[in-house]
Design a protein around this motif. Structure first.
Motif, short mmCIF file in Angstrom:
data_model
loop_
_atom_site.label_atom_id
_atom_site.label_comp_id
_atom_site.label_asym_id
_atom_site.label_seq_id
_atom_site.Cartn_x
_atom_site.Cartn_y
_atom_site.Cartn_z
N ILE A 104 30.65 -24.54 19.45
CA ILE A 104 31.73 -25.52 19.59
C ILE A 104 32.42 -25.41 20.94
O ILE A 104 33.05 -26.36 21.41
CB ILE A 104 32.73 -25.36 18.42
CG1 ILE A 104 32.01 -25.61 17.09
CG2 ILE A 104 33.90 -26.33 18.54
CD1 ILE A 104 32.80 -25.22 15.89
N GLY A 105 32.28 -24.24 21.57
CA GLY A 105 32.90 -24.05 22.88
C GLY A 105 34.33 -23.60 22.80
O GLY A 105 35.17 -24.02 23.61
N LEU A 106 34.65 -22.74 21.85
CA LEU A 106 36.02 -22.25 21.68
C LEU A 106 36.28 -21.06 22.59
O LEU A 106 35.40 -20.28 22.89
CB LEU A 106 36.25 -21.85 20.22
CG LEU A 106 36.12 -23.00 19.20
CD1 LEU A 106 36.25 -22.45 17.78
CD2 LEU A 106 37.19 -24.06 19.45
N PHE B 152 30.39 -25.75 7.21
CA PHE B 152 31.73 -25.66 7.78
C PHE B 152 31.69 -25.77 9.31
O PHE B 152 32.51 -26.47 9.92
CB PHE B 152 32.40 -24.34 7.40
CG PHE B 152 32.82 -24.24 5.95
CD1 PHE B 152 32.28 -25.07 4.97
CD2 PHE B 152 33.76 -23.31 5.55
CE1 PHE B 152 32.65 -24.98 3.64
CE2 PHE B 152 34.15 -23.21 4.22
CZ PHE B 152 33.60 -24.03 3.27
N VAL B 153 30.75 -25.07 9.92
CA VAL B 153 30.64 -25.10 11.38
C VAL B 153 30.24 -26.50 11.85
O VAL B 153 30.74 -26.98 12.89
CB VAL B 153 29.63 -24.03 11.88
CG1 VAL B 153 29.36 -24.20 13.37
CG2 VAL B 153 30.18 -22.63 11.61
N LEU B 154 29.37 -27.17 11.11
CA LEU B 154 29.01 -28.55 11.44
C LEU B 154 30.23 -29.46 11.42
O LEU B 154 30.40 -30.32 12.29
CB LEU B 154 27.94 -29.07 10.48
CG LEU B 154 26.49 -28.71 10.80
CD1 LEU B 154 25.57 -29.14 9.66
CD2 LEU B 154 26.06 -29.36 12.11
N MET B 155 31.09 -29.28 10.41
CA MET B 155 32.32 -30.07 10.34
C MET B 155 33.22 -29.79 11.54
O MET B 155 33.79 -30.71 12.13
CB MET B 155 33.07 -29.79 9.04
CG MET B 155 32.51 -30.51 7.84
SD MET B 155 33.60 -30.41 6.39
CE MET B 155 33.15 -28.80 5.78
N ALA B 156 33.35 -28.52 11.89
CA ALA B 156 34.18 -28.16 13.05
C ALA B 156 33.64 -28.78 14.33
O ALA B 156 34.41 -29.18 15.21
CB ALA B 156 34.24 -26.64 13.18
N TRP B 157 32.33 -28.85 14.44
CA TRP B 157 31.70 -29.43 15.64
C TRP B 157 31.82 -30.95 15.68
O TRP B 157 32.09 -31.53 16.74
CB TRP B 157 30.23 -29.02 15.67
CG TRP B 157 29.43 -29.69 16.75
CD1 TRP B 157 29.46 -29.42 18.09
CD2 TRP B 157 28.50 -30.76 16.56
NE1 TRP B 157 28.59 -30.26 18.76
CE2 TRP B 157 27.99 -31.09 17.85
CE3 TRP B 157 28.03 -31.46 15.46
CZ2 TRP B 157 27.05 -32.09 18.03
CZ3 TRP B 157 27.09 -32.46 15.65
CH2 TRP B 157 26.61 -32.77 16.92
N SER C 206 41.88 -30.90 16.02
CA SER C 206 42.45 -30.06 17.07
C SER C 206 41.67 -28.76 17.24
O SER C 206 40.92 -28.33 16.35
CB SER C 206 43.91 -29.72 16.73
OG SER C 206 43.96 -28.85 15.61
N ARG C 207 41.87 -28.13 18.36
CA ARG C 207 41.21 -26.84 18.64
C ARG C 207 41.60 -25.80 17.59
O ARG C 207 40.75 -25.04 17.12
CB ARG C 207 41.61 -26.35 20.04
CG ARG C 207 40.97 -25.04 20.42
CD ARG C 207 41.49 -24.53 21.76
NE ARG C 207 40.87 -23.25 22.12
CZ ARG C 207 39.75 -23.12 22.80
NH1 ARG C 207 39.12 -24.20 23.22
NH2 ARG C 207 39.26 -21.92 23.08
N GLU C 208 42.89 -25.78 17.22
CA GLU C 208 43.35 -24.78 16.24
C GLU C 208 42.64 -24.95 14.90
O GLU C 208 42.30 -23.96 14.24
CB GLU C 208 44.86 -24.88 16.03
CG GLU C 208 45.69 -24.53 17.24
CD GLU C 208 46.04 -25.74 18.09
OE1 GLU C 208 46.89 -25.59 18.98
OE2 GLU C 208 45.45 -26.83 17.87
N LEU C 209 42.41 -26.19 14.50
CA LEU C 209 41.75 -26.44 13.21
C LEU C 209 40.26 -26.11 13.30
O LEU C 209 39.67 -25.61 12.33
CB LEU C 209 41.98 -27.89 12.78
CG LEU C 209 41.56 -28.24 11.34
CD1 LEU C 209 42.06 -27.22 10.33
CD2 LEU C 209 42.10 -29.63 10.98
N LYS C 210 39.64 -26.36 14.44
CA LYS C 210 38.25 -25.95 14.64
C LYS C 210 38.13 -24.43 14.53
O LYS C 210 37.19 -23.89 13.92
CB LYS C 210 37.73 -26.42 16.01
CG LYS C 210 37.48 -27.93 16.10
CD LYS C 210 37.01 -28.31 17.50
CE LYS C 210 36.83 -29.82 17.64
NZ LYS C 210 35.64 -30.31 16.94
#
Length: 314
Positions: free
Chosen positions: A312-314, A243-248, A253-257
């Motif tokens: 990811i840098g959130l 999941f984190v790989l997909m977010a990266w 969008s930031r919200e979806l990450k």
């Protein structure tokens, strides 16, 4: 007169909540109100990218978890088919409904909560068409009508209202409703929805705890150290990495990450235990998966969210 209307606007929601209490005896209104309270005013859902990516990723993440759990169950070679099916179903389904809501509200705010519920639309569809259909060994076509649950209908209604108001340039946030001439009756409805919605998470967490307590004795009677280790490997390690790989990697969008990072850390869902119990599953296996991944999540959940945010840098 304006002062009277303001007082009246504060009083009416209280009586509407009492009326909702009568409705609760016949239907679930808590979760729909929680959903509508965040989906209707969400600015993030007025961007087409979020409306397309959120349910798609919800479906993919849920289906991926189920497939990974099913492959792991086959490699483990459970002695009974019911055990294999139960592990694939219970370990594959993450707790996407209630635990993420207060976390996202605290960490990221209301806009990401709106994205979460639309993400859950895809997760809910995968839950029934991929997860439950495979668990019961039934055709996806036969399970398709099950997806129109009360939360799904609430999400679709909230999206429709959000887009309709966007089309006419309207907003349903508290400041706009307070200032607009037409806002008073709408504010009464939205305040009522909000007051009912905020009850949902405490009530749901109490019910989850009560459900787990009901089966606590059965859990200790069951013996399945290998099953628990396997469940934690799938749910608390492999799925979070995916999941984190997909977010990266994905252009979302930031919200979806933010939503993906929180959902990555979730343990197995408790509702699957009830379905396994009533549909021919293996209850000891379900208990071992749910209790072990939930206990592990006390440590792994904050670690994965922290790691995901940093990477990811959130």
């Amino acid at each position: 007169m304006h002062e009277y209307l303001q007082i009246l606007g504060s009083v009416i929601p209280l009586f509407l909540i009492m009326a909702a209490g009568a409705a609760v005896r016949r239907a679930n209104v808590l979760q729909p109100c929680l959903i509508l309270d965040h989906v209707i005013p969400s600015e993030a859902l007025r961007r087409s990218g979020n409306l397309l990516w959120s349910p798609l990723l919800g479906f993919v993440c849920m289906a991926l978890g189920i497939v990974l759990a099913a492959l792991t169950a086959r490699l483990y070679r459970f002695p009974q088919d019911a055990q294999t099916r139960t592990f694939a179903f219970v370990a594959g389904i993450f707790n996407y409904g209630y635990i993420p809501v207060p976390l996202i509200a605290t960490l990221y705010g209301a806009n990401t909560l709106g994205i979460l519920f639309v993400y859950n639309l895809g997760a809910e569809i995968a839950f029934w068409t991929v997860g439950f259909a495979a668990f019961e060994r039934r055709s996806v076509i036969k399970e398709w009508p099950r997806i129109f649950t009360t939360p799904v209908r609430a999400i679709l209604l909230g999206i429709a209202i959000n887009l309709l108001t966007a089309h006419f340039g309207l907003r349903f946030d508290a400041d706009t409703l307070a200032a607009a001439a037409w806002g008073w009756p709408v504010k009464i409805v939205m305040d009522t929805i909000h007051l009912i919605g905020i009850c949902t998470i405490p009530v749901a967490m109490l019910l989850i705890g009560a459900t787990m307590a009901d089966f606590w004795g059965n859990f200790w009677e069951s013996r399945g150290g290998g099953v628990m280790i396997l469940a934690m490997l799938v749910r608390n390690l492999i799925c979070p990495v995916a999941f984190v790989l997909m977010a990266w990697a994905l252009p979302i969008s930031r919200e979806l990450k933010e939503t993906l990072v929180v959902q990555a850390a979730m343990p197995a869902g408790v509702f699957t235990l009830l379905l396994a119990r009533h549909h021919g599953g293996d209850v000891p296996v379900a208990l071992q998966v749910i209790f072990s991944t939930t206990a592990a999540a006390i440590i792994t959940l904050p670690l994965w969210i922290h790691f995901g945010m940093q990477w990811i840098g959130l």
